[in-house]
Design an enzyme around this catalytic site. Structure first.
Site, PDB file in Angstrom:
ATOM      1  N   GLU A   1       1.071  -0.842   0.008  1.00  0.00           N
ATOM      2  CA  GLU A   1      -0.065   0.344   0.139  1.00  0.00           C
ATOM      3  C   GLU A   1       0.928   1.605   0.037  1.00  0.00           C
ATOM      4  O   GLU A   1       0.757   1.984  -0.395  1.00  0.00           O
ATOM      5  CB  GLU A   1      -1.274   0.309   0.991  1.00  0.00           C
ATOM      6  CG  GLU A   1      -2.167  -0.744   1.593  1.00  0.00           C
ATOM      7  CD  GLU A   1      -2.783  -1.509   2.353  1.00  0.00           C
ATOM      8  OE1 GLU A   1      -3.886  -1.083   2.252  1.00  0.00           O
ATOM      9  OE2 GLU A   1      -2.209  -1.744   3.690  1.00  0.00           O
TER      10      GLU A   1
ATOM     11  N   GLU B   1      -4.543  -9.475   3.658  1.00  0.00           N
ATOM     12  CA  GLU B   1      -4.567  -9.036   4.863  1.00  0.00           C
ATOM     13  C   GLU B   1      -6.110 -10.134   5.139  1.00  0.00           C
ATOM     14  O   GLU B   1      -6.812 -10.355   6.115  1.00  0.00           O
ATOM     15  CB  GLU B   1      -5.171  -7.710   4.435  1.00  0.00           C
ATOM     16  CG  GLU B   1      -4.582  -6.223   5.244  1.00  0.00           C
ATOM     17  CD  GLU B   1      -3.495  -6.071   3.884  1.00  0.00           C
ATOM     18  OE1 GLU B   1      -2.105  -5.094   4.566  1.00  0.00           O
ATOM     19  OE2 GLU B   1      -3.385  -6.754   3.011  1.00  0.00           O
TER      20      GLU B   1
END
Length: 260
Positions: free
Chosen positions: A114, A134
């Site tokens: 990210e 995730e």
């Protein structure tokens, strides 16, 4: 964190190599102060973000710290970092006007991916590996991965990586357009230096104006983009550099940018 400024370049290093540069709250706090300084220092024209060691850019959130915070009853995060240490983090600094290069060697996982996605350019070694794992951890890619990946890839391609946590090698990331260049690890620093040199040859106000215009207009209708007002473009338009560029070209010499 390690932070060095030299020759108009800010070099920012995530410095926890023993844990693959996992990002804890202290790191986020230190990074926030660094990004503030990068934006405020007019002598800085380019930032390079990387991780210490040769195993990882960063593997994202320090999950051991997160487990401890869970035991202490600290509320779990969701999308974004508002109210948390280090806010606004790079993933939410939508007004950062200077170009940021991610120098990626090894793992860029979770929040590390990210972070790279939030940079303007990604230069990767052949051993770079990207992933958003995730979903397999009961988490969400809350630092913008769910949003940026779906904007930077075709939707179903992005969904495949988001929902499964499947890993993405450097060459595949290049093929998909997520990174700008892939080189052998021993050539990574030279390659990053070439990119920074090219950015420094460009007029600093023009670079900032272009970055702002591109990022703010991505979701605008084209007609609206042409009529929008961009603050850095107004500064560039009436700057000495806007005169210096054509003048230097006409005189057959290198421009001398003043950044004002």
């Amino acid at each position: 964190m390690r932070y060095e400024k030299r020759d108009h370049v800010a070099r920012i290093t995530l410095d926890r190599p023993a844990v693959l540069n996992a990002m804890d709250l202290r790191m986020h706090e230190e990074l926030a102060a660094i990004w503030d300084d990068v934006e405020a220092d007019d002598d800085v024209r380019v930032a390079v973000l990387t991780g210490a060691g040769d195993r990882a850019f960063t593997v994202g959130q320090d999950l051991k710290e997160r487990a401890r915070l869970d035991r202490e009853g600290v509320p779990r995060s969701t999308f974004g970092s508002r109210g948390q240490p280090g806010w606004p983090r790079l993933t939410e600094r939508f007004g950062l006007s200077k170009p940021v290069i991610a120098r990626v060697n090894g793992y860029a996982l979770g929040g590390g991916f990210e972070l790279a996605l939030a940079c303007d350019l990604i230069i990767a070694s052949e051993q770079a590996v990207f992933a958003l794992p995730e979903a397999g951890l009961g988490l969400v890619p809350g630092a913008g991965g769910a949003f940026r990946l779906a904007r930077q890839l075709p939707l179903k391609t992005a969904m495949g990586y988001l929902l499964t946590g499947r890993r993405l090698g450097a060459q595949e990331a290049l093929r998909l357009g997520l990174v700008n260049q892939v080189v052998p690890a021993d050539q990574l620093d030279d390659c990053v230096a070439q990119w920074t040199a090219e950015l420094l040859r460009s007029a600093p106000l023009a670079v900032r104006a272009i970055k702002e215009a591109v990022l703010r207009s991505v979701d605008m209708p084209l007609e609206e983009a042409f009529s929008a007002e961009f603050g850095w473009e107004q500064r560039r338009r009436y700057s000495q550099d806007a005169v210096e560029g054509p003048r230097a070209f006409a005189e057959g010499r290198e421009p001398r940018w003043q950044g004002r």
